[in-house]
Design a protein around this motif. Structure first.
Motif, mmCIF file in Angstrom:
data_model
loop_
_atom_site.group_PDB
_atom_site.id
_atom_site.type_symbol
_atom_site.label_atom_id
_atom_site.label_comp_id
_atom_site.label_asym_id
_atom_site.label_seq_id
_atom_site.Cartn_x
_atom_site.Cartn_y
_atom_site.Cartn_z
ATOM 1 N N SER A 93 27.969 131.238 63.427
ATOM 2 C CA SER A 93 27.499 132.303 64.304
ATOM 3 C C SER A 93 27.899 133.678 63.785
ATOM 4 O O SER A 93 28.838 133.814 63.011
ATOM 5 C CB SER A 93 28.035 132.098 65.722
ATOM 6 O OG SER A 93 29.439 132.219 65.740
ATOM 7 N N ILE A 94 27.143 134.652 64.239
ATOM 8 C CA ILE A 94 27.460 136.051 63.954
ATOM 9 C C ILE A 94 27.389 136.808 65.274
ATOM 10 O O ILE A 94 26.858 136.317 66.258
ATOM 11 C CB ILE A 94 26.489 136.688 62.920
ATOM 12 C CG1 ILE A 94 25.046 136.646 63.416
ATOM 13 C CG2 ILE A 94 26.611 135.991 61.589
ATOM 14 C CD1 ILE A 94 24.072 137.417 62.554
ATOM 15 N N GLY A 95 27.934 137.997 65.279
ATOM 16 C CA GLY A 95 27.880 138.825 66.477
ATOM 17 C C GLY A 95 29.271 139.145 66.997
ATOM 18 O O GLY A 95 29.658 140.287 67.077
ATOM 19 N N GLN A 96 30.022 138.139 67.337
ATOM 20 C CA GLN A 96 31.393 138.324 67.802
ATOM 21 C C GLN A 96 32.315 138.207 66.594
ATOM 22 O O GLN A 96 32.299 137.196 65.895
ATOM 23 C CB GLN A 96 31.724 137.272 68.854
ATOM 24 C CG GLN A 96 33.160 137.237 69.328
ATOM 25 C CD GLN A 96 33.683 138.557 69.861
ATOM 26 O OE1 GLN A 96 34.268 139.325 69.112
ATOM 27 N NE2 GLN A 96 33.461 138.809 71.127
ATOM 28 N N GLN A 97 33.111 139.217 66.355
ATOM 29 C CA GLN A 97 33.972 139.258 65.166
ATOM 30 C C GLN A 97 34.903 138.061 65.058
ATOM 31 O O GLN A 97 35.245 137.634 63.967
ATOM 32 C CB GLN A 97 34.811 140.527 65.158
ATOM 33 C CG GLN A 97 34.029 141.778 65.014
ATOM 34 C CD GLN A 97 34.917 143.000 65.111
ATOM 35 O OE1 GLN A 97 36.108 142.912 65.343
ATOM 36 N NE2 GLN A 97 34.327 144.171 64.917
ATOM 37 N N ASP A 104 33.358 132.290 64.467
ATOM 38 C CA ASP A 104 32.612 131.921 63.272
ATOM 39 C C ASP A 104 31.789 130.651 63.459
ATOM 40 O O ASP A 104 30.756 130.475 62.822
ATOM 41 C CB ASP A 104 33.566 131.714 62.093
ATOM 42 C CG ASP A 104 34.355 132.975 61.787
ATOM 43 O OD1 ASP A 104 33.722 134.014 61.559
ATOM 44 O OD2 ASP A 104 35.598 132.908 61.793
ATOM 45 N N LYS A 144 30.293 127.648 66.394
ATOM 46 C CA LYS A 144 30.100 127.084 67.730
ATOM 47 C C LYS A 144 30.008 125.577 67.534
ATOM 48 O O LYS A 144 29.190 125.095 66.750
ATOM 49 C CB LYS A 144 28.827 127.602 68.383
ATOM 50 C CG LYS A 144 28.580 126.976 69.743
ATOM 51 C CD LYS A 144 27.254 127.430 70.320
ATOM 52 C CE LYS A 144 27.008 126.702 71.629
ATOM 53 N NZ LYS A 144 25.643 126.878 72.098
#
Length: 111
Positions: free
Chosen positions: A52-56, A59, A61
């Motif tokens: 995943s990307i978006g939330q620092q 990485d 889910k």
């Protein structure tokens, strides 16, 4: 059309059999995201791993199927101990508020 543009899926209603779907959100370190994902997919209770990307700090889910709270706690401890895992949190949907049955027409019009 089904083979080219549509995806049809069925899923077992696990709750009817006493099982729960729980997502773990993992922060990885030292460039080991792909390696950790591969190790997770070897576990029976893991049914999906996505990068995943978006939330620092998130990485991966990881979708799992577990029986109860003790299995959640046990799996969380296993994940925390994995080489390359920096942090683990878990989440579970306890109530579906609503679900749309189709893609919005404006998006379909763009297809």
């Amino acid at each position: 059309m089904e083979g080219e543009f549509l995806t049809v899926t069925y899923s077992v209603d696990l709750e009817r059999f006493g099982w729960r779907k729980v997502d773990f959100l993992l922060a990885t370190e030292r460039g080991k995201t792909t390696e950790v994902a591969g190790q997770l997919l070897k576990r029976d209770e893991v049914v999906y791993v996505g990068r995943s990307i978006g939330q620092q700090t998130i990485d991966l889910k990881v979708e799992t199927v577990v029986k109860g709270n003790s299995e959640i706690l046990e799996l969380q401890e296993v994940l925390k101990a994995m080489d390359g895992v920096r942090d683990v949190v878990w989440t579970e949907v306890v109530e579906v508020i609503g679900r749309k049955s189709s893609i919005p027409f404006r998006i379909i019009d763009e297809l």
